[in-house]
Write an enzyme that holds these catalytic residues in place. Structure first.
Site, PDB file in Angstrom:
ATOM      1  N   PHE B 136       0.869  -1.174   0.000  1.00 15.94           N
ATOM      2  CA  PHE B 136       0.000   0.000   0.000  1.00 15.94           C
ATOM      3  C   PHE B 136       0.907   1.227   0.000  1.00 15.94           C
ATOM      4  CE2 PHE B 136      -3.854   2.189   0.583  1.00 15.94           C
ATOM      5  CZ  PHE B 136      -3.761   3.105   1.628  1.00 15.94           C
ATOM      6  N   LEU B 138       1.209   5.088   0.104  1.00 11.83           N
ATOM      7  CA  LEU B 138       0.610   6.398   0.348  1.00 11.83           C
ATOM      8  C   LEU B 138       1.689   7.420   0.726  1.00 11.83           C
ATOM      9  CD1 LEU B 138      -1.942   8.204   0.892  1.00 11.83           C
ATOM     10  CD2 LEU B 138      -2.001   7.226   3.185  1.00 11.83           C
ATOM     11  N   GLU B 140       5.050   9.633   1.443  1.00 11.83           N
ATOM     12  CA  GLU B 140       6.184  10.090   0.643  1.00 11.83           C
ATOM     13  C   GLU B 140       7.168  10.759   1.577  1.00 11.83           C
ATOM     14  OE1 GLU B 140       4.584  12.623  -2.408  1.00 11.83           O
ATOM     15  OE2 GLU B 140       3.342  11.004  -3.261  1.00 11.83           O
ATOM     16  N   GLU B 254      -9.704   0.816   9.598  1.00 13.02           N
ATOM     17  CA  GLU B 254      -9.788  -0.622   9.914  1.00 13.02           C
ATOM     18  C   GLU B 254      -8.404  -1.184  10.180  1.00 13.02           C
ATOM     19  OE1 GLU B 254     -13.417  -1.206   6.722  1.00 13.02           O
ATOM     20  OE2 GLU B 254     -11.855  -2.731   6.842  1.00 13.02           O
ATOM     21  N   GLN B 292       7.956  -8.757  46.217  1.00 12.59           N
ATOM     22  CA  GLN B 292       6.730  -7.975  46.065  1.00 12.59           C
ATOM     23  C   GLN B 292       6.863  -6.930  44.954  1.00 12.59           C
ATOM     24  OE1 GLN B 292       5.232  -5.145  49.132  1.00 12.59           O
ATOM     25  NE2 GLN B 292       3.471  -6.519  49.244  1.00 12.59           N
ATOM     26  N   GLU B 349      14.035  -5.512  31.797  1.00 10.55           N
ATOM     27  CA  GLU B 349      14.487  -5.268  33.173  1.00 10.55           C
ATOM     28  C   GLU B 349      14.317  -6.500  34.039  1.00 10.55           C
ATOM     29  OE1 GLU B 349      12.633  -1.777  34.843  1.00 10.55           O
ATOM     30  OE2 GLU B 349      13.061  -0.653  33.012  1.00 10.55           O
ATOM     31  N   TRP B 350      13.150  -7.169  33.917  1.00 11.08           N
ATOM     32  CA  TRP B 350      12.901  -8.351  34.746  1.00 11.08           C
ATOM     33  C   TRP B 350      13.920  -9.439  34.472  1.00 11.08           C
ATOM     34  CZ3 TRP B 350       7.082  -8.517  33.114  1.00 11.08           C
ATOM     35  CH2 TRP B 350       6.401  -7.449  33.729  1.00 11.08           C
ATOM     36  N   GLY B 352      16.966  -8.879  33.562  1.00 12.11           N
ATOM     37  CA  GLY B 352      18.309  -8.432  33.925  1.00 12.11           C
ATOM     38  C   GLY B 352      19.268  -8.472  32.755  1.00 12.11           C
ATOM     39  N   GLU B 376       1.014   3.771  10.525  1.00 14.98           N
ATOM     40  CA  GLU B 376      -0.437   3.742  10.349  1.00 14.98           C
ATOM     41  C   GLU B 376      -1.136   4.747  11.247  1.00 14.98           C
ATOM     42  OE1 GLU B 376      -2.987   0.471   9.420  1.00 14.98           O
ATOM     43  OE2 GLU B 376      -1.302  -0.707   8.681  1.00 14.98           O
TER      44      GLU B 376
END
Lengths: 253, 396
Positions: B136, B138, B140, B254, B292, B349-350, B352, B376
């Site tokens: 597609f 469109l 430029e 859409e 925690q 991060e979790w 590491g 988009e």
């Protein structure tokens, strides 16, 4: 060469971590992901391939159990089976259902549908029984090709390469016959989206074991289910003499 | 419980995560296909910035490139929501493959189905569902958000048009067999001159430039296009002359639900990789999941993903129901792209140090998500569009 019956079993998905119920009567199935038994997928694939090669005209997928098993039958239809049969079994009968009852159902259906072949997975991954195929053949007094890793139709006979403990065994059996699929028989196809759409229009017939003259009474009672014992750490020794000494000390030899 | 079962039980308002039997089966089939067949290709495609032709072939074979196309043209004949589920499942494994599938289904196929003449549908739809990728065109160099200030011109000469100009940021360009090019037939009419042209790849004068070397979505080819006096017959106009801008807006409304699905899948896929790690990794004598602070962060991200899912599914269902959905589609795209950014950042991060290495998949999700807030329709454009709707809502 017309019709093949394929058995498909709905089991707990292979990737799920199994947990035993607190009352030790079985494993937890509520809310747990279920799918088609992997060996049943291989059986379906083989049947559909035979149809594509024009050795057979129709593949009928059969499953025994409560309403949920229709999902499993639909998956078989999406893989290319032509129609399905749902044998309704629920409640206590379903919990106590084992290879003997299934074999009786399949034997009755094989006669009713005038099947030339009954193809099953070699075993289910939940109970690992590896009995249904063999029992079905015995009840029908048909030859059996179990642990099949290769199936070739040759006129009215089937050549089956079987995976056995010593290696590979090739046998030739007459049809009608019962085959059970082993791991290396084929690689099951994915259900393509267009086939899933087509599966919606395929018919699934409903029936009860009583309609086939099968009694579901179980001759086997499960007393207790336990998890395997947790693996204990091993002990490393330096020499063979140490090993022998330790084995003698704990009474193993 | 499937939608059919809910209906049978008289449940009139089933939860949003209720699927028809067909949608459920499709989602499971694509999930399995993506996790088993596509996953092995992902890392190499990203490194080489190249979509493997095997992957594209298998997408066609599985029927994923013509989800809503009528079976008479070789398509699957399913619904928009099925497309959304497919894009989400693909994005869990690779956002580049997901965007290829998204553009094909939500932009290219939809434009041909809605606007194509019988001859155009005959010629293109069966190829689009079986072996041909579409692009597609469109944007430029000088017109991104300001899309309708595009400069590509189409001059009429008898029964054909001569198109001159260049396009930029064209996805799928390396693989596409057909390009839907937006060009202006009458610059004096402003955006009311914009027209959609069907341009075959082998058209003389169509040059596909070198693909961009991108931060993320690397396996998706993004190329500039040069249109040098290309001749396009009149019969290759898609829809009506001067209505191209309307078609573009309509399709992008859409398409942005499709992008929302892509970002949603990306976030979920990344999360699914990171959380198991936190359950295994032990520090200070316990799983890092059991701290925690970690639990709160993980639960917060999970909530954001759930909210993103509900926005996306609801926008899709609204569109299917023929109800107004543009504001909701903007919300879905805006929110999911932000959630994808948050999720991927936190997942690294979790995990590491290992999250920061290419040996683990999360860093790729982090790089891939960034385009979500840009293409988009940028986040700012989405927000401005939403504001226009909100403004109107209080017009009594």
């Amino acid at each position: 060469m017309s019709r093949v019956l394929v058995g498909v079993k709905r089991v707990i998905d292979y990737a799920v971590k199994i947990r035993v119920k607190p009352d030790h009567s079985g494993v937890v199935t509520d809310g747990v992901k279920h799918s088609m038994n992997p060996f049943c997928e291989i059986a379906v694939e083989e049947a559909v391939k035979l149809k594509e090669k024009k050795f057979i005209k129709e593949v009928v997928a059969v499953s025994c159990g409560p309403t949920q098993v229709t999902e499993t039958i639909r998956t078989a239809l999406a893989m290319g089976c032509d129609r399905g049969i749902h044998v309704e079994v629920s409640g206590k009968d379903y919990e106590a259902m084992g290879p003997l009852q299934i074999a009786k159902i399949f034997a009755a259906l094989a006669k009713k549908e005038e099947a030339s072949l009954v193809i099953l997975g070699k075993q289910a991954i939940d109970d690992d029984c590896n009995q249904t195929g063999q029992m079905t053949a015995a009840l029908l007094d048909w030859p059996q090709g179990t642990f099949a890793s290769e199936v070739t139709i040759d006129g009215e006979k089937v050549k089956v390469v079987r995976e056995i403990d010593g290696g590979l065994e090739t046998i030739k059996i007459s049809m009608p016959a019962v085959l059970t699929a082993d791991l290396r028989l084929n690689t099951p196809r994915y259900a393509t989206l267009p086939n899933i759409m087509k599966a919606k229009k395929k018919k699934i017939a409903n029936m009860k074991p009583a309609d086939l003259g099968v009694d579901m009474v179980s001759r086997v009672e499960v007393l207790r289910v336990d998890e395997p014992p947790t693996r204990l750490a091993g002990v490393k020794v330096e020499t063979v003499d140490d090993l022998v000494a330790k084995l003698k000390a704990n009474g193993t030899i | 419980m499937s939608a059919e079962q809910a209906a049978a039980l008289g449940v009139s308002y089933p939860p949003l995560q209720t699927y028809s039997e067909e949608e459920g089966m499709m989602r499971d089939a694509v999930n399995k296909f993506a996790q088993e067949r596509l996953a092995p290709f992902v890392s190499k495609m990203d490194e080489n910035s190249l979509m493997d032709p095997e992957v594209i072939k298998s997408l066609f074979e599985q029927g994923l490139m013509g989800i809503e196309i009528d079976p008479e043209y070789g398509g699957t004949g399913s619904t928009f929501f099925s497309s959304i589920l497919v894009i989400e499942e693909l994005a869990k494994v690779d956002a580049s493959v997901a965007v290829l599938c998204d553009i094909q289904n939500t932009l290219i196929n939809t434009l041909f189905t809605k606007l194509g003449t019988a001859a155009q549908k005959e010629r293109y739809l069966s190829r689009l569902s079986t072996d041909m990728v579409g692009s597609f065109c469109l944007s430029e160099a000088e017109s991104g958000s300001d899309a309708f200030s595009l400069k590509t011109r189409a001059d009429k000469h008898g029964d054909y048009y001569v198109i001159n100009g260049s396009k930029m940021w064209i996805s799928n360009a390396e693989q596409a067999g057909v390009f839907l090019v937006m060009a202006n037939v009458d610059p004096s009419a402003g955006h009311r001159g914009i027209t959609c042209f069907i341009v075959d790849r082998d058209t003389e004068g169509l040059q596909i430039g070198k693909k961009e070397n991108k931060l993320g979505l690397r396996a998706s080819s993004t190329c500039p296009l040069n249109l040098d006096n290309i001749k396009v017959p009149e019969k290759n106009v898609l829809g009506q002359i001067g209505h191209g801008y309307k078609y573009a807006i309509g399709m992008l409304n859409e398409g942005r639900i499709g992008i929302a699905a892509q970002m949603l899948g990306l976030a979920q896929g990344c999360f699914d990789q990171a959380v198991p790690y936190t359950r295994q990794r032990v520090q200070f004598g316990k799983r890092i999941f059991d701290f925690q602070a970690m639990q709160h962060q993980i639960a917060h991200v999970a909530t954001q993903i759930e909210a993103a899912r509900l926005l996306t599914y609801n926008a899709a269902r609204l569109k299917e129901a023929g109800r107004p959905f543009i504001k909701e589609a903007c919300m879905a795209k805006y929110f999911t792209s932000e959630v994808a950014t948050l999720t991927t950042s936190k997942c690294i991060e979790w995990m590491g140090g290992v999250g920061f290495t290419k040996d683990y998949p999360v860093e790729k999700y982090y790089r891939d998500c960034k385009i979500g807030t840009i293409y988009e329709g940028t986040t700012n454009i989405q927000l401005s569009t939403m504001a226009k709707f909100i403004d109107k809502e209080y017009d009594h």
